[in-house]
Scaffold this motif. Structure first.
Motif, PDB file in Angstrom:
ATOM      1  N   SER A 110      17.248 -39.104  57.431  1.00 49.10           N
ATOM      2  CA  SER A 110      16.058 -38.365  57.856  1.00 49.10           C
ATOM      3  C   SER A 110      15.020 -38.347  56.728  1.00 49.10           C
ATOM      4  O   SER A 110      13.822 -38.528  56.954  1.00 49.10           O
ATOM      5  CB  SER A 110      16.501 -36.954  58.256  1.00 49.10           C
ATOM      6  OG  SER A 110      15.456 -36.067  58.177  1.00 49.10           O
ATOM      7  N   MET A 111      15.506 -38.166  55.485  1.00 48.23           N
ATOM      8  CA  MET A 111      14.557 -38.137  54.358  1.00 48.23           C
ATOM      9  C   MET A 111      13.977 -39.512  54.063  1.00 48.23           C
ATOM     10  O   MET A 111      12.912 -39.622  53.465  1.00 48.23           O
ATOM     11  CB  MET A 111      15.236 -37.567  53.117  1.00 48.23           C
ATOM     12  CG  MET A 111      15.475 -36.072  53.227  1.00 48.23           C
ATOM     13  SD  MET A 111      15.875 -35.320  51.651  1.00 48.23           S
ATOM     14  CE  MET A 111      17.481 -35.998  51.334  1.00 48.23           C
ATOM     15  N   GLN A 112      14.692 -40.551  54.485  1.00 47.59           N
ATOM     16  CA  GLN A 112      14.121 -41.890  54.312  1.00 47.59           C
ATOM     17  C   GLN A 112      12.845 -42.031  55.141  1.00 47.59           C
ATOM     18  O   GLN A 112      11.848 -42.607  54.710  1.00 47.59           O
ATOM     19  CB  GLN A 112      15.143 -42.944  54.728  1.00 47.59           C
ATOM     20  CG  GLN A 112      14.619 -44.361  54.579  1.00 47.59           C
ATOM     21  CD  GLN A 112      15.375 -45.334  55.449  1.00 47.59           C
ATOM     22  OE1 GLN A 112      16.593 -45.291  55.529  1.00 47.59           O
ATOM     23  NE2 GLN A 112      14.651 -46.204  56.130  1.00 47.59           N
ATOM     24  N   PRO A 135       6.462 -37.138  49.437  1.00 49.12           N
ATOM     25  CA  PRO A 135       6.149 -38.488  49.924  1.00 49.12           C
ATOM     26  C   PRO A 135       5.649 -39.456  48.864  1.00 49.12           C
ATOM     27  O   PRO A 135       5.766 -40.651  49.011  1.00 49.12           O
ATOM     28  CB  PRO A 135       5.082 -38.266  50.998  1.00 49.12           C
ATOM     29  CG  PRO A 135       4.595 -36.871  50.826  1.00 49.12           C
ATOM     30  CD  PRO A 135       5.599 -36.101  50.034  1.00 49.12           C
ATOM     31  N   PHE A 136       5.061 -38.942  47.785  1.00 49.13           N
ATOM     32  CA  PHE A 136       4.746 -39.833  46.670  1.00 49.13           C
ATOM     33  C   PHE A 136       4.784 -39.066  45.359  1.00 49.13           C
ATOM     34  O   PHE A 136       4.806 -37.837  45.339  1.00 49.13           O
ATOM     35  CB  PHE A 136       3.411 -40.558  46.866  1.00 49.13           C
ATOM     36  CG  PHE A 136       2.245 -39.628  47.030  1.00 49.13           C
ATOM     37  CD1 PHE A 136       1.565 -39.129  45.935  1.00 49.13           C
ATOM     38  CD2 PHE A 136       1.820 -39.258  48.307  1.00 49.13           C
ATOM     39  CE1 PHE A 136       0.501 -38.275  46.096  1.00 49.13           C
ATOM     40  CE2 PHE A 136       0.751 -38.389  48.476  1.00 49.13           C
ATOM     41  CZ  PHE A 136       0.092 -37.886  47.369  1.00 49.13           C
ATOM     42  N   ALA A 139       5.238 -44.545  46.331  1.00 47.14           N
ATOM     43  CA  ALA A 139       5.204 -43.818  47.600  1.00 47.14           C
ATOM     44  C   ALA A 139       6.569 -43.885  48.263  1.00 47.14           C
ATOM     45  O   ALA A 139       6.943 -44.904  48.844  1.00 47.14           O
ATOM     46  CB  ALA A 139       4.139 -44.413  48.505  1.00 47.14           C
ATOM     47  N   SER A 140       7.331 -42.792  48.161  1.00 46.10           N
ATOM     48  CA  SER A 140       8.654 -42.764  48.805  1.00 46.10           C
ATOM     49  C   SER A 140       8.507 -42.920  50.315  1.00 46.10           C
ATOM     50  O   SER A 140       9.340 -43.551  50.965  1.00 46.10           O
ATOM     51  CB  SER A 140       9.353 -41.439  48.518  1.00 46.10           C
ATOM     52  OG  SER A 140       9.423 -41.221  47.156  1.00 46.10           O
ATOM     53  N   TYR A 159      15.434 -45.937  47.060  1.00 46.12           N
ATOM     54  CA  TYR A 159      15.370 -44.671  47.801  1.00 46.12           C
ATOM     55  C   TYR A 159      15.073 -43.578  46.768  1.00 46.12           C
ATOM     56  O   TYR A 159      15.975 -42.845  46.347  1.00 46.12           O
ATOM     57  CB  TYR A 159      16.743 -44.457  48.466  1.00 46.12           C
ATOM     58  CG  TYR A 159      16.876 -43.190  49.285  1.00 46.12           C
ATOM     59  CD1 TYR A 159      16.555 -43.176  50.640  1.00 46.12           C
ATOM     60  CD2 TYR A 159      17.340 -42.006  48.723  1.00 46.12           C
ATOM     61  CE1 TYR A 159      16.686 -42.022  51.391  1.00 46.12           C
ATOM     62  CE2 TYR A 159      17.468 -40.843  49.469  1.00 46.12           C
ATOM     63  CZ  TYR A 159      17.149 -40.867  50.802  1.00 46.12           C
ATOM     64  OH  TYR A 159      17.278 -39.724  51.558  1.00 46.12           O
ATOM     65  N   PRO A 160      13.812 -43.488  46.336  1.00 48.81           N
ATOM     66  CA  PRO A 160      13.541 -42.599  45.196  1.00 48.81           C
ATOM     67  C   PRO A 160      13.238 -41.167  45.609  1.00 48.81           C
ATOM     68  O   PRO A 160      12.377 -40.528  45.034  1.00 48.81           O
ATOM     69  CB  PRO A 160      12.312 -43.258  44.559  1.00 48.81           C
ATOM     70  CG  PRO A 160      11.620 -43.933  45.685  1.00 48.81           C
ATOM     71  CD  PRO A 160      12.624 -44.218  46.758  1.00 48.81           C
ATOM     72  N   MET A 161      13.953 -40.662  46.652  1.00 49.34           N
ATOM     73  CA  MET A 161      13.660 -39.309  47.130  1.00 49.34           C
ATOM     74  C   MET A 161      13.982 -38.256  46.068  1.00 49.34           C
ATOM     75  O   MET A 161      13.419 -37.188  46.050  1.00 49.34           O
ATOM     76  CB  MET A 161      14.466 -38.991  48.396  1.00 49.34           C
ATOM     77  CG  MET A 161      14.300 -40.005  49.486  1.00 49.34           C
ATOM     78  SD  MET A 161      12.593 -40.339  49.894  1.00 49.34           S
ATOM     79  CE  MET A 161      12.739 -41.940  50.638  1.00 49.34           C
TER      80      MET A 161
END
Ligand code: HEM
Length: 696
Positions: free
Chosen positions: A66-68, A74-75, A101-102, A140-142
């Motif tokens: 979901s976070m992807q 978001p960035f 920008a994730s 995936y730099p969340m």
């Protein structure tokens, strides 16, 4: 507080929204929670512990997914302190901001494949085991990347706990909601505190010095100069480049990318899997020996074998058979050999014993034949024609085949083959012997199946070994069966012995690790009320977290398959902008990756099993296969990983419990020399003395 509160609420809001249109996913998560409660004999009102959270693979995967799509942050923007050049040549000036920008990264087809915009749980679950499969933080730099990742992981656990509670109870009294939210916000604050405290800009290293290619010769001169230490040379070159990869030029204009960058590794093994087959260079080198076996095929041929084999590898019956075979070899062969050596006080080559063990083991598993290479009774082994001819032919064939990779003039082996001279002549003889034996056994199996179906027409022919399973399933050709079995034998032959040889060597200089392994074995025995005459079962082995971590850590420093090469089928650009051309080879080096400070921290060169353990529970914590590609990764990931751990843990536990193993070497002697065949061996073997543990 505000930032923390909004971040989690954002993640969970989008998560619940996505879930509302994916009822099957919700059902899976609820079933998971229910099964955890059942397993732990706990009730709905019991709080979830760390162990519970660790097991919530579906929930973990769905929140991650979901976070992807809807990245809570978001960035992100960083400040460039000095003029810089990014790995793909982009120039960045002092004082610029650099933002990533994730949100965009979560929606890129190049990163996530054609179904990038779907909410797909399976994306982050291992196909075979359904365990959560973490992505590289740079894809995936969340939770940002680099040194602060560990804190992100803790945060994600808290997210899971929070969400699982919400999902299970469905509603909460307003008071409890506020308390939970408050506690949760505190955790976020803790997380961001560490982001700001720990993230310092990393220095950008220069390109490897002295690595400019020569006209026509490419990097041949540097290659020749470093030929006795290729693995370390590659590791040094890779570590000295900003993108942890460099272009290697072979004579004759053959070019390729050598990489130890997890983003690149994931791109070739999973993201653009179809674009990076083994390719004609590798398959032509191995073809005489392996034919079109699973290890050496691409496309449909590989897919068919993989499907057939992975079904069998997931059966409980095969795992039980493997455990039985390992126990028999341990009790009847290895332990008596060590007892004998202890009584006589002689020096043994442990590498040789482990290789013999692995060969006996894989022959039994592959086609239920016993070459008795480790037989204590050497006369029996020598009299047995199967043993003396097949075993040595197989070893010759794999050694000479792997030698084809090391020619300074790459295709010179073809000239030798054409004229039937030298090593190629011996290779031909060895392969003929191996193939003749394999075909003889295949014919016998097929006949057995026929006889069986005549005598028992209503039941299916079934046996434990791999060949019998393939024979039972379908009417495959002799060549198909021969190639797949030889491939399995090669895959399982020297890998576990290589891993254990380096493991025992590392252990000899880390008594504190050995003591912890022994304490773990002792506590398992005590819990089960078993003695050291009892064999270890699956449950015992599963509980050996510290041993698992020690073997895994040893393979990080000494990976049995130190590097791997794939073929680029078309011009491509990696997620970080690195360009690769059609026809290039792309090789990843597990050896280099295991020794990179950027990946493992400042203690990267220390043997520390603890880095694989959850601090709170002591349970094993796996890494992304793209950061630790010791068993490869993606659709072609090693099929024998579980089998290998069963074997390695059984041997290590049984040997350590009964013997003190002392490596025989001079004080201050340099570390053993590495020898790269298809696997990473110890040059000259590992001389050891063993003494019964109770006698110490
Ligand atoms: C410590 C032990 C082991 C390690 C480190 C290891 C590592 C690997 C690696 C790196 C690959 C990819 C090789 C490539 O594609 O060129 C691989 C593939 C494979 N391994 Fe293992 N392996 C181990 C043990 C085993 C065992 C015991 C078996 C069982 C027979 C096995 C079966 C296979 C098979 C069948 C493949 C090919 C999968 C495919 O191409 O789809 N491995 N392994």
């Amino acid at each position: 507080m505000l930032a923390g509160k909004d971040t989690t609420s954002s993640a969970l809001t989008w998560f619940f929204w996505l879930l509302s249109s994916h009822p099957k996913m919700e059902a899976k998560i609820l079933a998971e929670i229910k099964s955890i409660h059942a397993r732990r004999h706990s009730f709905d009102d019991d709080a979830f512990g760390f162990e519970d959270l660790r097991e919530m693979n579906y929930l973990h995967a769905s929140i991650t997914e979901s976070m992807q799509l809807y990245a809570p942050v978001p960035f992100n923007s960083l400040h460039c302190l000095a003029d810089d050049v990014l790995p793909n040549g982009t120039t960045v000036k002092k004082g610029w901001f650099v933002s990533y920008a994730s949100y965009s990264m979560g929606r890129m087809e190049a990163l996530w494949g054609s179904n990038f915009d779907e909410f797909k749980l399976e994306r982050s679950l291992e196909a075979e085991t359904d365990t959560f499969w973490p992505e590289s933080p740079f894809k995936y730099p969340m939770f940002q990347g680099g040194r602060i990742c560990a804190w992100g992981r803790r945060w994600s656990k808290l997210t899971i706990m929070f969400t699982a509670t919400l999902m299970e109870l469905r509603f909460l009294p307003p008071q409890s909601q506020s308390i939970l939210l408050f506690l949760f916000s505190l955790s976020i604050l803790y997380f961001f505190f560490f982001i700001f405290r720990r993230s310092t800009p990393d220095g950008v290293p220069a390109y490897p010095p002295g690595l400019e290619p020569y006209p026509l010769l490419g990097h041949l001169p540097q290659f020749v100069k470093n030929r006795r230490r290729l693995l370390d040379w590659f590791a040094e070159c890779i570590a000295a480049t900003p993108s942890n990869s460099f272009v290697l030029c072979r004579p004759g204009g053959v070019r390729g990318l050598m990489t130890a960058n997890p983003v690149h590794v994931e791109h070739i093994l999973r993201g653009r899997f179809e674009l990076y087959p083994k390719g004609p260079r590798v398959t032509s080198l191995l073809h005489d020996f392996l034919g079109d076996g699973i290890f050496n095929s691409d496309g449909e041929s590989w897919r068919l074998q993989r499907k057939t084999a992975s079904f069998e590898f997931n059966t409980k019956s095969l795992r039980s058979f493997v455990l039985r075979v390992v126990r028999d070899e341990l009790l009847a062969r290895l332990l008596p050999r060590l007892n004998q050596a202890a009584a006589q006080g002689v020096v043994l080559d442990l590498q040789d014993l482990l290789e013999r063990f692995a060969f006996d083991n894989i022959c039994k598993v592959a086609f239920n034949q016993d070459p008795a290479c480790l037989s204590p009774d050497t006369a029996t082994a020598a009299q047995d024609p199967f043993s003396s001819r097949f075993a040595s032919a197989f070893n010759d064939a794999s050694d000479i085949t792997s030698g084809r990779f090391r020619y300074v003039v790459p295709k010179f082996w073809m000239v030798k083959k054409l004229f039937g001279v030298g090593s190629e002549r011996r290779l031909k003889e060895a392969i003929t012997t191996v193939h003749e034996f394999a075909v003889k056994i295949i014919r016998a199996k097929k006949k057995e199946k026929q006889t069986y179906s005549v005598s028992k027409p209503s039941s299916l022919f079934k046996a434990d070994d791999l060949l019998s399973r393939f024979v039972a399933n379908e009417d495959h050709s002799e060549d198909f069966l021969r190639d797949i079995v030889v491939s399995f034998m090669l895959a399982g032959k020297d890998t576990t012995s290589s891993a254990l040889t380096w493991f025992f060597w590392l252990l000899s200089s880390h008594p504190e690790v050995e003591a912890k392994i022994l304490a773990e074995i002792k506590s398992i025995r005590a819990r089960r009320h078993s003695s050291d005459d009892d064999e270890f079962g699956f449950e015992d082995l599963r509980e050996m977290n510290y041993l698992h971590a020690s073997i895994t850590e040893s393979m990080r420093l000494y990976p049995p398959v130190p590097s791997n090469s794939l073929h680029c089928q078309d011009d491509d650009v990696f997620p970080d902008g690195t360009a690769v051309k059609k026809g290039w080879f792309v090789s990843y080096s597990s050896y280099s990756m295991g020794r990179m400070e950027a990946l493992w921290g400042s203690d990267f060169d220390e043997f520390k099993p603890e880095r694989w353990l959850e601090a709170e529970t002591g349970s094993f914590r796996p890494e992304s296969p793209f950061k630790y590609p010791v068993f490869h990764g993606g659709p072609r990931m090693c099929l024998g990983k579980d089998m290998a751990y069963i074997q390695m843990k059984s041997i290590a536990a049984c040997v350590l419990e009964r013997f003190v193993v002392t490596v025989v070497r001079e004080k201050e002697a340099p570390p053993p020399e590495k020898m790269v065949t298809l696997t990473l061996k110890m040059k000259g073997g590992l001389p050891v003395r063993v003494v019964g543990r109770e006698k110490c």
